[in-house]
Design a protein around this motif. Sequence first.
Motif, mmCIF file in Angstrom:
data_model
loop_
_atom_site.group_PDB
_atom_site.id
_atom_site.type_symbol
_atom_site.label_atom_id
_atom_site.label_comp_id
_atom_site.label_asym_id
_atom_site.label_seq_id
_atom_site.Cartn_x
_atom_site.Cartn_y
_atom_site.Cartn_z
ATOM 1 N N LEU A 66 -65.818 -13.622 -38.027
ATOM 2 C CA LEU A 66 -67.217 -13.181 -38.136
ATOM 3 C C LEU A 66 -67.385 -11.806 -38.789
ATOM 4 N N PRO A 67 -66.637 -10.776 -38.388
ATOM 5 C CA PRO A 67 -66.880 -9.445 -38.956
ATOM 6 C C PRO A 67 -66.621 -9.353 -40.464
ATOM 7 N N VAL A 68 -65.807 -10.251 -41.000
ATOM 8 C CA VAL A 68 -65.436 -10.171 -42.427
ATOM 9 C C VAL A 68 -65.971 -11.379 -43.208
ATOM 10 N N SER A 69 -66.973 -12.043 -42.669
ATOM 11 C CA SER A 69 -67.388 -13.327 -43.233
ATOM 12 C C SER A 69 -68.451 -13.233 -44.318
ATOM 13 N N HIS A 70 -69.003 -12.065 -44.554
ATOM 14 C CA HIS A 70 -70.075 -12.001 -45.560
ATOM 15 C C HIS A 70 -69.553 -12.419 -46.932
ATOM 16 N N ASN A 71 -70.241 -13.373 -47.532
ATOM 17 C CA ASN A 71 -69.874 -13.843 -48.874
ATOM 18 C C ASN A 71 -71.126 -14.417 -49.521
ATOM 19 N N ASP A 72 -71.628 -13.723 -50.510
ATOM 20 C CA ASP A 72 -72.858 -14.155 -51.170
ATOM 21 C C ASP A 72 -72.675 -15.483 -51.891
ATOM 22 N N ASN A 73 -71.436 -15.856 -52.138
ATOM 23 C CA ASN A 73 -71.153 -17.098 -52.865
ATOM 24 C C ASN A 73 -70.858 -18.273 -51.942
ATOM 25 N N ILE A 74 -71.076 -18.106 -50.641
ATOM 26 C CA ILE A 74 -71.037 -19.226 -49.691
ATOM 27 C C ILE A 74 -72.397 -19.276 -49.004
ATOM 28 N N ARG A 75 -73.049 -20.424 -49.041
ATOM 29 C CA ARG A 75 -74.351 -20.590 -48.416
ATOM 30 C C ARG A 75 -74.253 -21.720 -47.385
ATOM 31 N N LEU A 76 -74.896 -21.512 -46.253
ATOM 32 C CA LEU A 76 -74.783 -22.433 -45.123
ATOM 33 C C LEU A 76 -76.133 -23.068 -44.817
ATOM 34 N N PHE A 77 -76.122 -24.363 -44.542
ATOM 35 C CA PHE A 77 -77.324 -25.056 -44.078
ATOM 36 C C PHE A 77 -76.947 -25.819 -42.818
ATOM 37 N N HIS A 78 -77.572 -25.466 -41.699
ATOM 38 C CA HIS A 78 -77.253 -26.095 -40.411
ATOM 39 C C HIS A 78 -78.392 -27.037 -40.043
#
Length: 443
Positions: free
Chosen positions: A99-111
């Motif tokens: 979680l703390p290192v998960s920021h990635n503008d090139n991965i997008r999530l849809f739940h």
Amino acid sequence: MVLQQKSEAYLWGWANAAEKIYVTTSWNNHTDSVVADGNARWKIKLQTPAAGGPYSITLKGDNTIVLENIMIGEVWVCSGQSNMEWSSHQKLKQILDELPVSHNDNIRLFHVTKTTSPYPQDDLEGSWKICGPESLKGFSAVGYFFAKELQQKLNVPIGVINSSWGGTPAEAWTPAEIINNNETLLQAAKMLGTTPWWPTLPGYAYNAMIYPLTQFSIAGAIWYQGESNTTMPFTYSQLFSSMIKSWRAAWNKEFPFYYVQIAPYTYGNHNVGNLVREQQTKALSTPNTGMVVITDLVENVKDIHPSNKIDVAKRLAAYALAETYGQQVGIYKSPMFTRMDIKGDKAHLFFDNAPNGFKLSNGKTATEFYIAGSDKVFHPADVKIEKDRLIVSSKNVKQPEAVRFSFSNTSISNIFSKEGLPVAPFRTDNWSVDTTKIVEQPK
């Protein structure tokens, strides 16, 4: 959001009847238009470019809506039951550490929000979010690690749509008419019963959580499910293959479908877990599918949720990278039994996907091999490893007729391809198998 690159992507929605909507895409500054029909619905097809972004889409009718920060890349659906759903909400250490290192503008999530319907729905709840410490909370660990691996290896934006629900049988994810029009599948579905925690009726999850997605262009799907189909394991291959075909028909695309073979676990009935695994192997006859074997990723056979989701996701990603994207990833398939030759009192076993032979993780001989003669009594087997085969025998079996490997609910073997992938469970016979309830012996 992420739109599938180099594809015919659809946008759709609702408006006043006969309202004209102008759609302008920033990647080419081109404007198309569509008129809402008499049912106040509209749909337009856009040609997407190669991966890139961020872009915007402007929709102008009686009002104006601007969709911003749109990436073009690869979109995957991940579905199944709890092992696909498993996330930070279950205190999964791998994802909590991430979680703390998960920021990635090139991965997008849809739940996709859990919901059901007896009929196919046009819409569902959920929203696209940029991957980061907050948006990743509660999102599928397997789905995230799969997306992360693809994003790193392909260097394009990745969108992953998580539509999963713990405990759900495959029937719930299959259109009801597929099951209702097949007597075998219908009878198996009737054996499921109901629960207070998840849907079991045919089509109920599909109608509300898959069908509304089917106009959205995707690259493929990954799947981790099967534990809840151990009540009637013998029909799973037919059910699963039918489900895959129905999804492809709904999307109108023969997209790749990669799935996880269920892990060893102490089920309440003999052999039901290995029978589902056998059925999952048979489902590989469905074109453009792939199965990852995870018998080695289990720490505790009394836990139906193996904690290692990273390696599960990496094995799924290796399939996608090799088969969907044509990348060189080395050997990415587990050794699969192909044939048995009987020579005297020995059975010679041959495999695909083991070009360099086999290795043991521990011990001096391969475990979980059993051999039987015409009496159908299986004895632990001695195993000799040769480069292109395994030679199996037992002093108790003079004329072998059948071999079984890792053929119990909880079997964990120690034999791998030289590349480190576990040999897939198998049996050479079609003899009857005990599925009676396990009765614990008094201590």
